[in-house]
Write a protein that holds these residues in place. Sequence first.
Motif, short mmCIF file in Angstrom:
data_model
loop_
_atom_site.label_atom_id
_atom_site.label_comp_id
_atom_site.label_asym_id
_atom_site.label_seq_id
_atom_site.Cartn_x
_atom_site.Cartn_y
_atom_site.Cartn_z
N TRP A 12 -8.95 -53.14 -3.46
CA TRP A 12 -8.95 -53.59 -4.29
C TRP A 12 -7.45 -52.19 -5.04
O TRP A 12 -6.70 -52.98 -6.16
N LEU A 13 -8.34 -50.89 -4.74
CA LEU A 13 -6.98 -49.92 -4.95
C LEU A 13 -5.15 -49.85 -4.51
O LEU A 13 -4.51 -50.05 -5.08
N ILE A 14 -5.13 -50.75 -3.35
CA ILE A 14 -4.06 -51.18 -2.98
C ILE A 14 -3.06 -52.21 -3.51
O ILE A 14 -2.33 -52.12 -3.60
N VAL A 15 -4.57 -53.76 -3.84
CA VAL A 15 -4.05 -54.93 -4.25
C VAL A 15 -3.95 -54.76 -5.81
O VAL A 15 -2.47 -55.50 -5.81
N ALA A 16 -4.54 -54.49 -5.95
CA ALA A 16 -4.28 -54.28 -8.15
C ALA A 16 -4.38 -53.01 -8.33
O ALA A 16 -3.80 -53.46 -9.50
N GLY A 17 -5.14 -52.38 -8.83
CA GLY A 17 -5.93 -50.91 -8.88
C GLY A 17 -4.34 -50.57 -10.23
O GLY A 17 -4.41 -49.61 -10.53
N ILE A 18 -3.27 -49.44 -8.75
CA ILE A 18 -2.77 -49.27 -8.94
C ILE A 18 -1.60 -49.75 -9.97
O ILE A 18 -1.29 -48.71 -11.29
N TRP A 19 -1.54 -51.37 -9.95
CA TRP A 19 -0.38 -51.18 -10.73
C TRP A 19 -0.63 -51.75 -12.01
O TRP A 19 -0.94 -51.72 -12.83
N PRO B 94 -10.38 -45.04 -15.09
CA PRO B 94 -11.35 -45.63 -13.82
C PRO B 94 -11.74 -46.63 -13.47
O PRO B 94 -12.03 -46.82 -12.30
N VAL B 95 -12.53 -47.39 -14.32
CA VAL B 95 -13.33 -48.95 -14.61
C VAL B 95 -11.90 -49.56 -13.68
O VAL B 95 -11.65 -50.80 -13.47
N SER B 96 -10.79 -49.55 -14.58
CA SER B 96 -9.48 -50.64 -13.37
C SER B 96 -8.84 -50.43 -12.39
O SER B 96 -9.08 -51.01 -11.73
N LEU B 97 -9.21 -49.02 -11.85
CA LEU B 97 -8.96 -48.32 -10.51
C LEU B 97 -10.14 -48.56 -9.60
O LEU B 97 -8.99 -49.04 -8.37
N MET B 98 -10.86 -48.36 -9.62
CA MET B 98 -11.71 -49.36 -9.01
C MET B 98 -13.21 -49.09 -10.00
O MET B 98 -13.98 -48.38 -9.81
N PRO B 99 -13.02 -50.87 -9.00
CA PRO B 99 -14.34 -51.55 -10.43
C PRO B 99 -15.95 -51.20 -9.90
O PRO B 99 -16.31 -51.83 -10.75
N LEU B 100 -15.63 -51.67 -8.28
CA LEU B 100 -17.47 -51.80 -7.99
C LEU B 100 -18.25 -50.77 -8.22
O LEU B 100 -17.42 -48.93 -7.66
N ALA C 34 -7.93 -59.03 -22.63
CA ALA C 34 -9.42 -59.23 -22.22
C ALA C 34 -8.81 -60.73 -21.40
O ALA C 34 -9.91 -61.33 -20.54
N ILE C 35 -8.27 -61.69 -21.77
CA ILE C 35 -7.51 -62.67 -21.43
C ILE C 35 -6.71 -62.27 -20.14
O ILE C 35 -7.62 -62.53 -18.69
N GLY C 36 -6.20 -61.36 -19.78
CA GLY C 36 -4.82 -61.20 -18.37
C GLY C 36 -6.71 -61.01 -17.93
O GLY C 36 -6.22 -61.44 -15.76
N TYR C 37 -7.37 -59.38 -18.13
CA TYR C 37 -9.28 -59.32 -16.69
C TYR C 37 -9.95 -61.20 -16.39
O TYR C 37 -9.67 -61.63 -15.73
N ALA C 38 -9.94 -61.52 -17.98
CA ALA C 38 -10.48 -62.85 -17.47
C ALA C 38 -9.47 -64.10 -16.43
O ALA C 38 -10.81 -64.95 -15.65
N VAL C 39 -8.46 -64.27 -16.80
CA VAL C 39 -7.83 -65.25 -15.80
C VAL C 39 -7.57 -65.07 -14.08
O VAL C 39 -7.53 -65.31 -13.46
N ALA C 40 -7.61 -62.83 -14.13
CA ALA C 40 -7.40 -62.49 -13.30
C ALA C 40 -9.15 -62.51 -12.03
O ALA C 40 -9.52 -62.41 -11.22
N GLY C 41 -10.36 -63.28 -13.33
CA GLY C 41 -11.66 -62.76 -12.78
C GLY C 41 -11.47 -64.15 -12.14
O GLY C 41 -12.50 -64.85 -11.13
N LEU C 42 -11.34 -65.16 -12.72
CA LEU C 42 -11.38 -67.03 -12.67
C LEU C 42 -10.51 -66.90 -10.98
O LEU C 42 -11.07 -66.78 -10.50
N ILE C 43 -9.04 -66.49 -11.24
CA ILE C 43 -8.40 -66.50 -9.53
C ILE C 43 -9.83 -65.64 -8.43
O ILE C 43 -9.48 -66.77 -7.52
N CYS C 44 -9.72 -64.80 -9.12
CA CYS C 44 -10.37 -64.03 -7.80
C CYS C 44 -12.13 -64.83 -7.68
O CYS C 44 -12.18 -64.99 -6.05
N CYS C 45 -12.44 -65.37 -8.91
CA CYS C 45 -13.97 -66.44 -8.21
C CYS C 45 -13.83 -67.98 -7.91
O CYS C 45 -14.27 -68.72 -6.74
N ILE C 46 -12.48 -68.07 -7.49
CA ILE C 46 -12.32 -70.02 -7.13
C ILE C 46 -11.33 -68.98 -5.54
O ILE C 46 -11.88 -69.88 -4.77
N LEU C 47 -11.16 -67.53 -5.17
CA LEU C 47 -10.87 -67.40 -4.00
C LEU C 47 -11.80 -67.59 -2.96
O LEU C 47 -11.56 -67.32 -1.92
#
Length: 134
Positions: free
Chosen positions: A73-80, A110-116, A18-31
């Motif tokens: 998302w799949l190319i940038v982060a989803g696979i990893w 499934p939700v981390s691979l393609m979240p939208l 949850a902390i990791g996803y929240a940090v990623a969410g903050l970074i995405c919202c800042i951009l």
Amino acid sequence: MRTLLNLIWLIFSGLWLAIGYAVAGLICCILIITIPWGIACFRIAVYALWPFGYTVRDRHDAGVASALGNVIWLIVAGIWITIGHIVAGVTFCLTIIGIPFGIAHFKMIPVSLMPLGKEIVSTDAPAAYPHYRW
């Protein structure tokens, strides 16, 4: 039983995910341009805290923009992220006690691979089972 599993999950995986996803969410919202992925990260962070008793299903009103966003998302982060869930799931499944937690990691793929275009619903809700009609 779900509450006990969720509490154990929270200690061993959930809080860190949850902390990791929240940090990623903050970074995405800042951009700014990546706000849709940021909102999806926050949704996944809540799911990562308490996964037992919830499931992921496709939203039928999601359109082409969601599909295009998922490809990016799949190319940038989803696979990893998915590889991380697979490794953690297999590691948890090495012990009998860890099998439910490994399955929880596999449920998050499934939700981390393609979240939208996805939504997280309670397994008790009739909407969780779209094939079941009242």
